[in-house]
Design a protein around this motif. Structure first.
Motif, PDB file in Angstrom:
ATOM      1  N   GLU A  71       0.830  -1.205   0.000  1.00 43.71           N
ATOM      2  CA  GLU A  71       0.000   0.000   0.000  1.00 43.71           C
ATOM      3  C   GLU A  71       0.861   1.250   0.000  1.00 43.71           C
ATOM      4  O   GLU A  71       0.565   2.221  -0.706  1.00 43.71           O
ATOM      5  N   VAL A  72       1.927   1.248   0.795  1.00 47.89           N
ATOM      6  CA  VAL A  72       2.828   2.401   0.856  1.00 47.89           C
ATOM      7  C   VAL A  72       3.504   2.608  -0.497  1.00 47.89           C
ATOM      8  O   VAL A  72       3.597   3.734  -0.987  1.00 47.89           O
ATOM      9  N   LEU A  73       3.965   1.537  -1.122  1.00 46.61           N
ATOM     10  CA  LEU A  73       4.604   1.653  -2.434  1.00 46.61           C
ATOM     11  C   LEU A  73       3.628   2.159  -3.482  1.00 46.61           C
ATOM     12  O   LEU A  73       3.974   2.991  -4.317  1.00 46.61           O
ATOM     13  N   GLU A  74       2.379   1.677  -3.441  1.00 47.91           N
ATOM     14  CA  GLU A  74       1.369   2.121  -4.398  1.00 47.91           C
ATOM     15  C   GLU A  74       1.068   3.603  -4.205  1.00 47.91           C
ATOM     16  O   GLU A  74       0.981   4.366  -5.164  1.00 47.91           O
ATOM     17  N   LYS A  75       0.927   4.027  -2.968  1.00 46.96           N
ATOM     18  CA  LYS A  75       0.659   5.434  -2.670  1.00 46.96           C
ATOM     19  C   LYS A  75       1.828   6.293  -3.126  1.00 46.96           C
ATOM     20  O   LYS A  75       1.644   7.350  -3.714  1.00 46.96           O
ATOM     21  N   SER A  76       3.046   5.845  -2.884  1.00 50.06           N
ATOM     22  CA  SER A  76       4.241   6.578  -3.294  1.00 50.06           C
ATOM     23  C   SER A  76       4.303   6.717  -4.809  1.00 50.06           C
ATOM     24  O   SER A  76       4.614   7.784  -5.332  1.00 50.06           O
ATOM     25  N   ALA A  77       3.993   5.668  -5.534  1.00 48.27           N
ATOM     26  CA  ALA A  77       4.006   5.706  -6.995  1.00 48.27           C
ATOM     27  C   ALA A  77       2.957   6.672  -7.519  1.00 48.27           C
ATOM     28  O   ALA A  77       3.197   7.421  -8.472  1.00 48.27           O
ATOM     29  N   THR A  78       1.783   6.691  -6.897  1.00 52.29           N
ATOM     30  CA  THR A  78       0.718   7.608  -7.302  1.00 52.29           C
ATOM     31  C   THR A  78       1.132   9.052  -7.062  1.00 52.29           C
ATOM     32  O   THR A  78       0.949   9.918  -7.915  1.00 52.29           O
ATOM     33  N   GLU A  79       1.712   9.327  -5.896  1.00 54.75           N
ATOM     34  CA  GLU A  79       2.155  10.688  -5.589  1.00 54.75           C
ATOM     35  C   GLU A  79       3.248  11.132  -6.549  1.00 54.75           C
ATOM     36  O   GLU A  79       3.264  12.280  -6.992  1.00 54.75           O
ATOM     37  N   THR A  80       4.165  10.236  -6.894  1.00 57.19           N
ATOM     38  CA  THR A  80       5.231  10.575  -7.822  1.00 57.19           C
ATOM     39  C   THR A  80       4.654  10.915  -9.186  1.00 57.19           C
ATOM     40  O   THR A  80       5.064  11.885  -9.822  1.00 57.19           O
ATOM     41  N   ALA A  81       3.685  10.151  -9.650  1.00 60.01           N
ATOM     42  CA  ALA A  81       3.063  10.429 -10.940  1.00 60.01           C
ATOM     43  C   ALA A  81       2.374  11.787 -10.924  1.00 60.01           C
ATOM     44  O   ALA A  81       2.437  12.535 -11.896  1.00 60.01           O
ATOM     45  N   GLU A  82       1.729  12.130  -9.819  1.00 62.16           N
ATOM     46  CA  GLU A  82       1.063  13.429  -9.710  1.00 62.16           C
ATOM     47  C   GLU A  82       2.081  14.556  -9.671  1.00 62.16           C
ATOM     48  O   GLU A  82       1.850  15.627 -10.208  1.00 62.16           O
ATOM     49  N   GLU A  83       3.224  14.327  -9.025  1.00 62.11           N
ATOM     50  CA  GLU A  83       4.246  15.356  -8.920  1.00 62.11           C
ATOM     51  C   GLU A  83       4.899  15.641 -10.261  1.00 62.11           C
ATOM     52  O   GLU A  83       5.453  16.706 -10.466  1.00 62.11           O
ATOM     53  N   GLU A  84       4.852  14.695 -11.197  1.00 59.85           N
ATOM     54  CA  GLU A  84       5.477  14.875 -12.495  1.00 59.85           C
ATOM     55  C   GLU A  84       4.636  15.742 -13.426  1.00 59.85           C
ATOM     56  O   GLU A  84       5.055  16.034 -14.529  1.00 59.85           O
ATOM     57  N   GLN A  85       3.467  16.149 -12.993  1.00 57.64           N
ATOM     58  CA  GLN A  85       2.633  17.048 -13.779  1.00 57.64           C
ATOM     59  C   GLN A  85       3.360  18.388 -13.929  1.00 57.64           C
ATOM     60  O   GLN A  85       4.025  18.854 -13.022  1.00 57.64           O
ATOM     61  N   ASN A  86       3.202  18.992 -15.074  1.00 54.61           N
ATOM     62  CA  ASN A  86       3.799  20.298 -15.321  1.00 54.61           C
ATOM     63  C   ASN A  86       2.824  21.388 -14.919  1.00 54.61           C
ATOM     64  O   ASN A  86       1.636  21.130 -14.746  1.00 54.61           O
ATOM     65  N   GLN A  87       3.354  22.614 -14.811  1.00 49.58           N
ATOM     66  CA  GLN A  87       2.521  23.761 -14.447  1.00 49.58           C
ATOM     67  C   GLN A  87       2.866  24.941 -15.339  1.00 49.58           C
ATOM     68  O   GLN A  87       4.028  25.138 -15.698  1.00 49.58           O
ATOM     69  N   ILE A  88       1.842  25.730 -15.667  1.00 45.83           N
ATOM     70  CA  ILE A  88       2.087  27.026 -16.290  1.00 45.83           C
ATOM     71  C   ILE A  88       2.245  28.025 -15.151  1.00 45.83           C
ATOM     72  O   ILE A  88       1.354  28.151 -14.303  1.00 45.83           O
ATOM     73  N   ILE A  89       3.379  28.705 -15.143  1.00 42.43           N
ATOM     74  CA  ILE A  89       3.646  29.747 -14.157  1.00 42.43           C
ATOM     75  C   ILE A  89       3.544  31.088 -14.876  1.00 42.43           C
ATOM     76  O   ILE A  89       4.188  31.290 -15.908  1.00 42.43           O
ATOM     77  N   VAL A  90       2.732  31.994 -14.334  1.00 46.09           N
ATOM     78  CA  VAL A  90       2.619  33.349 -14.880  1.00 46.09           C
ATOM     79  C   VAL A  90       3.328  34.286 -13.917  1.00 46.09           C
ATOM     80  O   VAL A  90       3.163  34.194 -12.701  1.00 46.09           O
ATOM     81  N   PHE A  91       4.131  35.182 -14.492  1.00 50.43           N
ATOM     82  CA  PHE A  91       4.939  36.111 -13.707  1.00 50.43           C
ATOM     83  C   PHE A  91       4.365  37.523 -13.772  1.00 50.43           C
ATOM     84  O   PHE A  91       3.794  37.929 -14.785  1.00 50.43           O
ATOM     85  N   ASN A  92       4.569  38.267 -12.713  1.00 50.90           N
ATOM     86  CA  ASN A  92       4.110  39.648 -12.641  1.00 50.90           C
ATOM     87  C   ASN A  92       4.931  40.522 -13.584  1.00 50.90           C
ATOM     88  O   ASN A  92       6.106  40.258 -13.829  1.00 50.90           O
ATOM     89  N   ASP A  93       4.307  41.542 -14.123  1.00 54.59           N
ATOM     90  CA  ASP A  93       5.015  42.552 -14.914  1.00 54.59           C
ATOM     91  C   ASP A  93       4.357  43.899 -14.681  1.00 54.59           C
ATOM     92  O   ASP A  93       3.335  43.993 -14.004  1.00 54.59           O
ATOM     93  N   ASP A  94       4.953  44.927 -15.234  1.00 53.06           N
ATOM     94  CA  ASP A  94       4.407  46.273 -15.076  1.00 53.06           C
ATOM     95  C   ASP A  94       3.681  46.741 -16.328  1.00 53.06           C
ATOM     96  O   ASP A  94       3.430  47.929 -16.497  1.00 53.06           O
TER      97      ASP A  94
END
Length: 91
Positions: free
Chosen positions: A6-29
């Motif tokens: 169960e711990v290994l399965e949970k760890s594998a699931t969390e790792t797969a979720e962590e590999e998701q990419n994100q769009i980061i928007v930065f502040n500007d003037d």
């Protein structure tokens, strides 16, 4: 299923979720709140409240993860933001 499995399965699931990419928007003037809000609604499928909240985070914190997902889904969204003059990148 053993506790160890169960711990290994949970760890594998969390790792797969962590590999998701994100769009980061930065502040500007340069860009107005309204422009950023409008583009988050169009490009990232935000509702008005979510777009406004992200825009405030961008303004006060300097950046915000506005969309999480697979790279292939995020690439055209990020490109649309960049073409609109918004500083963004996929991480």
């Amino acid at each position: 299923m053993s506790v160890q499995e169960e711990v290994l399965e949970k760890s594998a699931t969390e790792t797969a979720e962590e590999e998701q990419n994100q769009i980061i928007v930065f502040n500007d003037d340069v860009n107005t709140f309204d422009h950023v809000i409008e583009m988050l609604i169009k490009s990232c499928d935000h509702d008005a409240l979510q777009a406004e909240q992200c825009t405030l985070i961008i303004h006060y914190k300097g950046k915000c993860a506005v969309k999480t997902g697979d790279y292939e889904d995020l690439k055209p969204r990020c490109t649309a933001l960049l073409e609109a003059g918004i500083s963004a990148e996929i991480q």
